[in-house]
Scaffold this motif. Structure first.
Motif, mmCIF file in Angstrom:
data_model
loop_
_atom_site.group_PDB
_atom_site.id
_atom_site.type_symbol
_atom_site.label_atom_id
_atom_site.label_comp_id
_atom_site.label_asym_id
_atom_site.label_seq_id
_atom_site.Cartn_x
_atom_site.Cartn_y
_atom_site.Cartn_z
ATOM 1 N N GLY A 139 67.740 18.330 34.137
ATOM 2 C CA GLY A 139 67.129 18.233 35.454
ATOM 3 C C GLY A 139 67.915 18.890 36.571
ATOM 4 N N TRP A 140 68.528 20.021 36.298
ATOM 5 C CA TRP A 140 69.348 20.678 37.318
ATOM 6 C C TRP A 140 68.554 20.971 38.584
ATOM 7 N N VAL A 141 67.418 21.630 38.425
ATOM 8 C CA VAL A 141 66.643 22.021 39.607
ATOM 9 C C VAL A 141 65.958 20.803 40.220
ATOM 10 N N GLU A 142 65.446 19.912 39.383
ATOM 11 C CA GLU A 142 64.778 18.718 39.901
ATOM 12 C C GLU A 142 65.715 17.888 40.776
ATOM 13 N N ASN A 143 66.975 17.809 40.397
ATOM 14 C CA ASN A 143 67.934 17.050 41.206
ATOM 15 C C ASN A 143 68.135 17.689 42.577
ATOM 16 N N LEU A 144 68.089 19.014 42.638
ATOM 17 C CA LEU A 144 68.166 19.689 43.935
ATOM 18 C C LEU A 144 66.917 19.405 44.759
ATOM 19 N N ARG A 145 65.777 19.398 44.108
ATOM 20 C CA ARG A 145 64.506 19.236 44.813
ATOM 21 C C ARG A 145 64.336 17.841 45.404
ATOM 22 N N ARG A 146 65.077 16.879 44.901
ATOM 23 C CA ARG A 146 64.936 15.510 45.402
ATOM 24 C C ARG A 146 65.325 15.392 46.872
ATOM 25 N N VAL A 147 66.284 16.179 47.302
ATOM 26 C CA VAL A 147 66.752 16.121 48.688
ATOM 27 C C VAL A 147 66.083 17.247 49.469
ATOM 28 N N LYS A 148 65.228 16.888 50.413
ATOM 29 C CA LYS A 148 64.463 17.882 51.160
ATOM 30 C C LYS A 148 65.245 18.375 52.372
ATOM 31 N N ASP A 149 65.166 19.685 52.618
ATOM 32 C CA ASP A 149 65.781 20.221 53.829
ATOM 33 C C ASP A 149 64.780 20.123 54.982
ATOM 34 N N GLU A 150 65.188 20.562 56.158
ATOM 35 C CA GLU A 150 64.346 20.401 57.344
ATOM 36 C C GLU A 150 63.019 21.141 57.209
ATOM 37 N N THR A 151 63.052 22.314 56.596
ATOM 38 C CA THR A 151 61.811 23.074 56.417
ATOM 39 C C THR A 151 60.855 22.340 55.494
ATOM 40 N N GLU A 152 61.380 21.781 54.417
ATOM 41 C CA GLU A 152 60.530 21.048 53.482
ATOM 42 C C GLU A 152 59.937 19.804 54.128
ATOM 43 N N ILE A 153 60.730 19.110 54.923
ATOM 44 C CA ILE A 153 60.227 17.922 55.617
ATOM 45 C C ILE A 153 59.084 18.305 56.555
ATOM 46 N N ARG A 154 59.249 19.429 57.244
ATOM 47 C CA ARG A 154 58.189 19.884 58.145
ATOM 48 C C ARG A 154 56.921 20.217 57.364
ATOM 49 N N LEU A 155 57.062 20.849 56.204
ATOM 50 C CA LEU A 155 55.897 21.192 55.395
ATOM 51 C C LEU A 155 55.196 19.937 54.872
ATOM 52 N N LEU A 156 55.975 18.924 54.507
ATOM 53 C CA LEU A 156 55.380 17.658 54.079
ATOM 54 C C LEU A 156 54.622 17.001 55.233
ATOM 55 N N GLU A 157 55.208 17.070 56.418
ATOM 56 C CA GLU A 157 54.527 16.520 57.596
ATOM 57 C C GLU A 157 53.239 17.281 57.881
ATOM 58 N N ASP A 158 53.281 18.598 57.739
ATOM 59 C CA ASP A 158 52.078 19.406 57.966
ATOM 60 C C ASP A 158 50.993 19.070 56.946
ATOM 61 N N SER A 159 51.412 18.822 55.708
ATOM 62 C CA SER A 159 50.451 18.439 54.678
ATOM 63 C C SER A 159 49.788 17.111 55.029
ATOM 64 N N SER A 160 50.581 16.174 55.553
ATOM 65 C CA SER A 160 50.031 14.876 55.955
ATOM 66 C C SER A 160 49.111 15.014 57.165
ATOM 67 N N LYS A 161 49.450 15.932 58.066
ATOM 68 C CA LYS A 161 48.606 16.142 59.242
ATOM 69 C C LYS A 161 47.228 16.677 58.841
ATOM 70 N N ILE A 162 47.182 17.461 57.777
ATOM 71 C CA ILE A 162 45.890 17.958 57.296
ATOM 72 C C ILE A 162 45.010 16.785 56.875
ATOM 73 N N ILE A 163 45.607 15.813 56.197
ATOM 74 C CA ILE A 163 44.847 14.620 55.814
ATOM 75 C C ILE A 163 44.325 13.899 57.052
ATOM 76 N N ASP A 164 45.184 13.821 58.084
ATOM 77 C CA ASP A 164 44.767 13.157 59.323
ATOM 78 C C ASP A 164 43.574 13.862 59.971
ATOM 79 N N GLN A 165 43.472 15.165 59.764
ATOM 80 C CA GLN A 165 42.331 15.909 60.301
ATOM 81 C C GLN A 165 41.089 15.743 59.427
ATOM 82 N N VAL A 166 41.306 15.743 58.118
ATOM 83 C CA VAL A 166 40.183 15.735 57.178
ATOM 84 C C VAL A 166 39.497 14.373 57.112
#
Length: 277
Positions: A127-154
């Protein structure tokens, strides 16, 4: 996302290669390849060694890979297969120990490669890459927030379509259009739209079942935005008072002991849920 982010991620894998005394790492999981390179196509593999970074895809993605993948040597498969190409790399570069993604590579693929390079040692990567993916950077957090905002619109727009006589499949069709209109690539998983007694199906598929009054409605969907996904599940009752059991179930959440107030800290919410359950 800037190339420096992808390069930094690859460098962390290269550091692991050195720590584990390997010659190279063979990355085959498509989500992991995208995480390390930014490539969004349906076929690509990544080879990382102590001093080389090689991305391999086929002719369909010649132009796309040149636009999306930076900082790697790009090899386009032509008149050869990936196993033969990797075998050439192994012989040419003298790789003796190679790590592979055991949770993504099939046993058959590994056996074929091992048969071509019988002096090479193959080590599973835990799980080398998966372990890196567990910790989100600021850009990833923003993208997750944007994904959630789409749900709020839909979701509010989808509720406008819920009425007596509409079918599950019709609501599904409208949901897909709303996701695209609001900027999503598509759903993050197969949406679940169920009415009436069918809402008891944990992962039921939408049908031509029409919605009737005094019926339960289950909506479970998410948005895929730039590879980052959200999830929303809602169950409600379509107008009308319903029967005694329905009224009791729909109001049950309000009667749970210790129900958390809005703005409660996570620890308090968890404690309330446990005591309520």
């Amino acid at each position: 996302m800037g190339e420096d982010r992808f390069a930094g991620r690859r460098q962390r894998i290269i550091e692991k290669i050195r720590e584990q005394n390997l010659d190279a790492a063979w990355i085959t999981g498509l989500c992991n390849v995208r995480y390390l390179t930014g490539f969004t196509g349906s076929y690509g593999q990544l080879l990382l060694s102590r001093d080389e970074q090689i991305f391999v895809t086929d002719g369909r993605y010649r132009e796309q890979s040149s636009l999306e993948v930076q900082g790697c040597q790009i090899h386009i498969l032509q008149n050869t297969s990936f196993p033969l190409l990797l075998s050439e790399f192994i012989c040419e570069k003298g790789w003796k120990q190679i790590g592979y993604e055991a949770n993504h590579l099939t046993c058959e693929s590994l056996d074929k490669q091992a048969a071509l390079n019988d002096t090479t040692s193959w080590e599973p990567l835990a799980g080398w890459v998966e372990n890196l993916r567990r910790v989100k950077d600021e850009t990833e957090i923003r993208l997750l927030e944007d994904s959630s905002k789409i749900i709020d619109q839909v979701y509010p727009k989808l509720l406008e379509e819920i009425r007596e006589g509409v079918t599950e499949r019709q609501i599904l069709q409208r949901l897909m259009c709303l996701l695209w209109d609001c900027g999503a690539k598509g759903p993050s998983f197969d949406p679940i739209i169920l009415f009436g007694a069918r809402t008891s199906l944990p992962h039921g598929q939408p049908s031509d079942c029409p919605l009737q009054k005094n019926s339960w409605v289950l909506i479970d969907f998410g948005a895929d935005y730039c590879g980052y996904c959200s999830d929303c599940t809602r169950t409600f009752f379509l107008r009308g008072a319903g029967g005694a059991r329905e009224r009791e179930a729909s109001s049950g959440h309000a009667r749970l002991p210790g129900s958390p107030e809005p703005g409660s800290r996570r620890s308090r919410v968890r404690q309330s849920r446990c005591s309520g359950a």
